[in-house]
Design a protein around this motif. Sequence first.
Motif, PDB file in Angstrom:
ATOM      1  N   SER A 107      71.088  21.167  47.372  1.00 56.23           N
ATOM      2  CA  SER A 107      70.714  20.324  48.511  1.00 56.23           C
ATOM      3  C   SER A 107      71.948  19.867  49.274  1.00 56.23           C
ATOM      4  O   SER A 107      71.941  19.814  50.508  1.00 56.23           O
TER       5      SER A 107
ATOM      6  N   HIS B  24      64.673  16.472  50.407  1.00 52.99           N
ATOM      7  CA  HIS B  24      64.851  16.102  48.997  1.00 52.99           C
ATOM      8  C   HIS B  24      66.080  15.213  48.816  1.00 52.99           C
ATOM      9  O   HIS B  24      66.049  14.225  48.077  1.00 52.99           O
TER      10      HIS B  24
ATOM     11  N   TYR C 280      65.178  21.031  51.372  1.00 49.82           N
ATOM     12  CA  TYR C 280      66.368  20.616  50.621  1.00 49.82           C
ATOM     13  C   TYR C 280      66.965  19.335  51.204  1.00 49.82           C
ATOM     14  O   TYR C 280      67.357  18.423  50.470  1.00 49.82           O
TER      15      TYR C 280
END
Length: 298
Positions: free
Chosen positions: A6, A39, A36
């Motif tokens: 990420s 997140h 990503y």
Amino acid sequence: MDTLTSMKVFVAVVETGSFAAASDRLDMSRAMTSKYVAHLEEHLGTRLLQRTTRKLTLTESGSTYYERCVQILADISEAEEGALHLNETPRGTLRLTVPVSFGILHMGPVISNYMKQYPDVKVDILVADRRVDLLEEGLDLAIRIGSLPESGLVARKFASDRVVICGSPEYLQRHGTPRTPAELAQHNCLTYSYAATGDEWKMDGPDGHHTVKVSGSLRATNGDIVKLAALGGVGLMRQPLFLCGEELRQGKLVEVLPEYKASDMGLYAVYPSRKHLSAKVRTFVDFIAAAFNLKSDW
């Protein structure tokens, strides 16, 4: 989702200026690129990017986090390159353990020559006759002599040796020379504490196998102490030729019962695993093997 990935995606988005361009750089779908970054924001509990229809801008938190991500990813890349380089060129600290007498008499010159050939390697040596746990004590390699117990370690034999029973001419003149293994029980036998068979001296001769329970006035955890006592006329000892071969050649010690022989002992380089073997360990083991070349005549 993986936080490190990420971070890589977030940096790519910032550097390219868009999710689409970052997707192209990373060979990743735009939807996955967005996931990503989402997140990461959820993981951190803060917004990192301000999204408009025309451009992306970093928030204050995003700007600070971006700078840290760049540094972290650069450190990881440098560490990976360093590890790869270490696996190609011998460098770093080689930590090993060697038995006391063999280390002093025979390994010292070999280690010195190795260090001359590989000057980027530092050597940290634990000199000890006790059986050292390599993993527990953080060691790369051990030199071990004799039978090896099942341990899951890798062992490469680089030499072998013969064990002899001997004493000084002075001792033999005063106490007589044993003619049979059984007569050893009547002699002052100097023993080595770490011997695999303890105070039982085992040997094979023309009349079969013999095991003699011996005793004496000295028991030591170091072979050199035992040898010095034998040279001083205190008693008989049972030691490998690498320790007493020179004294036998000079006549300072005399072998007794030469027709009765113990099993030859192996000398081994022992290390935890063949997998991902570092260059320093691989080259050191090869160097030992070449230096001794399965030597058996000490």
